[in-house]
Every structure is written in C-alpha cells, then in structure tokens.
Design a protein around this motif. Structure first.
Motif, mmCIF file in Angstrom:
data_model
loop_
_atom_site.group_PDB
_atom_site.id
_atom_site.type_symbol
_atom_site.label_atom_id
_atom_site.label_comp_id
_atom_site.label_asym_id
_atom_site.label_seq_id
_atom_site.Cartn_x
_atom_site.Cartn_y
_atom_site.Cartn_z
ATOM 1 N N GLU A 41 -30.369 0.838 -4.698
ATOM 2 C CA GLU A 41 -31.623 1.450 -5.168
ATOM 3 C C GLU A 41 -31.481 1.983 -6.591
ATOM 4 O O GLU A 41 -32.393 1.849 -7.403
ATOM 5 C CB GLU A 41 -32.034 2.587 -4.229
ATOM 6 N N HIS A 44 -31.593 -0.922 -8.998
ATOM 7 C CA HIS A 44 -32.962 -1.450 -9.059
ATOM 8 C C HIS A 44 -33.837 -0.526 -9.897
ATOM 9 O O HIS A 44 -34.589 -0.985 -10.767
ATOM 10 C CB HIS A 44 -33.517 -1.593 -7.642
ATOM 11 N N ASP A 45 -33.746 0.777 -9.651
ATOM 12 C CA ASP A 45 -34.552 1.736 -10.413
ATOM 13 C C ASP A 45 -34.154 1.755 -11.887
ATOM 14 O O ASP A 45 -35.011 1.867 -12.767
ATOM 15 C CB ASP A 45 -34.418 3.138 -9.820
ATOM 16 N N TYR A 46 -32.856 1.635 -12.161
ATOM 17 C CA TYR A 46 -32.398 1.631 -13.547
ATOM 18 C C TYR A 46 -32.897 0.388 -14.276
ATOM 19 O O TYR A 46 -33.310 0.468 -15.438
ATOM 20 C CB TYR A 46 -30.873 1.696 -13.604
ATOM 21 N N ARG A 47 -32.873 -0.759 -13.608
ATOM 22 C CA ARG A 47 -33.384 -1.987 -14.207
ATOM 23 C C ARG A 47 -34.878 -1.836 -14.508
ATOM 24 O O ARG A 47 -35.359 -2.244 -15.573
ATOM 25 C CB ARG A 47 -33.144 -3.154 -13.239
ATOM 26 N N GLU A 48 -35.615 -1.249 -13.585
ATOM 27 C CA GLU A 48 -37.050 -1.037 -13.789
ATOM 28 C C GLU A 48 -37.297 -0.060 -14.943
ATOM 29 O O GLU A 48 -38.176 -0.283 -15.778
ATOM 30 C CB GLU A 48 -37.664 -0.503 -12.495
ATOM 31 N N LEU A 49 -36.486 1.003 -15.004
ATOM 32 C CA LEU A 49 -36.607 1.965 -16.104
ATOM 33 C C LEU A 49 -36.331 1.293 -17.443
ATOM 34 O O LEU A 49 -37.044 1.529 -18.425
ATOM 35 C CB LEU A 49 -35.635 3.125 -15.893
ATOM 36 N N SER A 50 -35.325 0.433 -17.492
ATOM 37 C CA SER A 50 -35.004 -0.270 -18.733
ATOM 38 C C SER A 50 -36.162 -1.159 -19.182
ATOM 39 O O SER A 50 -36.486 -1.215 -20.370
ATOM 40 C CB SER A 50 -33.747 -1.119 -18.555
ATOM 41 N N SER A 51 -36.790 -1.839 -18.239
ATOM 42 C CA SER A 51 -37.925 -2.689 -18.614
ATOM 43 C C SER A 51 -39.095 -1.844 -19.106
ATOM 44 O O SER A 51 -39.775 -2.215 -20.062
ATOM 45 C CB SER A 51 -38.349 -3.576 -17.440
ATOM 46 N N PHE A 52 -39.320 -0.684 -18.481
ATOM 47 C CA PHE A 52 -40.392 0.203 -18.941
ATOM 48 C C PHE A 52 -40.089 0.740 -20.341
ATOM 49 O O PHE A 52 -40.993 0.868 -21.172
ATOM 50 C CB PHE A 52 -40.608 1.362 -17.978
ATOM 51 N N GLU A 55 -40.797 -1.962 -22.812
ATOM 52 C CA GLU A 55 -42.245 -2.084 -22.983
ATOM 53 C C GLU A 55 -42.783 -0.943 -23.847
ATOM 54 O O GLU A 55 -43.638 -1.151 -24.709
ATOM 55 C CB GLU A 55 -42.931 -2.084 -21.611
#
Length: 110
Positions: A41, A44-52, A55
């Motif tokens: 988790e 996954h959250d770190y990858r999502e944070l990096s994409s945000f 952006e």
C-alpha cells in the motif's frame, strides 16, 4: 496414582505449550503478511503521490506560461494607451493616409 497425576499434569502442560507455540507462530505469520500488505500500500500510494506531484509541476509550468501570455496581451493595450496619452499619437483619417507601392522589377514581371 501420584505418578499418573503428575504425568497428566505434564501432558496438559506440554499440550498448552504446543498450543501456545502454535498460536504465537500463527500470529507471527499474520504479522508478516500484514507487513507485506502495508509495504504494498505504501508503494502504491507513493507512486500515486509522485504522479500527482508531476502533474502539479506541469500545471505550474503551464500557469506560468499563461501568466506570461496574459502580460504580453496586456502590454499591447498599455502601449497603445501610453502612445495616445503621453505622446499624443493618433491614427490618421483616410484622407491623410498615403499608400506607397514599390515599382515592379523585371524579375516580378516574369
């Protein structure tokens, strides 16, 4: 009789000991599985944070370009206003406008 009672107590103690070890072993495995899920988790959250964050950086860059564009368009009106007010410039009427055309050269005739 005493030996039987002692043997039963020892047997009960061994049984409790095995059950306790089995419970502890099960708890260790459950804990290990939970650690694996937590790491999954987190990644996954770190990858999502990096994409945000990527952006956000892209949007900030676009915002900067839009601000520059807005200032450019604002400067055009400001230049026109200053030309009229400070330099007393104006657009001449059609009667005062002269159109000058260049003479034709021999290359353009061909």
């Amino acid at each position: 009789m005493k030996t039987e009672a002692v043997e039963k107590k020892a047997e009960k103690f061994r049984t409790k000991k095995y059950i306790t070890y089995a419970c502890l072993l099960i708890l260790v495995f459950i804990s290990a599985i939970m650690v694996v899920f937590q790491v999954f988790e987190y990644r996954h959250d770190y990858r999502e944070l990096s994409s945000f964050m990527r952006e956000r950086d892209d949007l900030n860059a676009e915002w900067g370009r839009l601000l520059i564009e807005q200032q450019t368009f604002g400067a055009t009106a400001q230049i026109g206003t200053r030309a009229v007010t400070q330099l007393r410039m104006y657009s001449p009427p059609a009667a005062q406008t002269v159109v000058i055309s260049l003479p034709m050269t021999s290359d353009e005739n061909k």
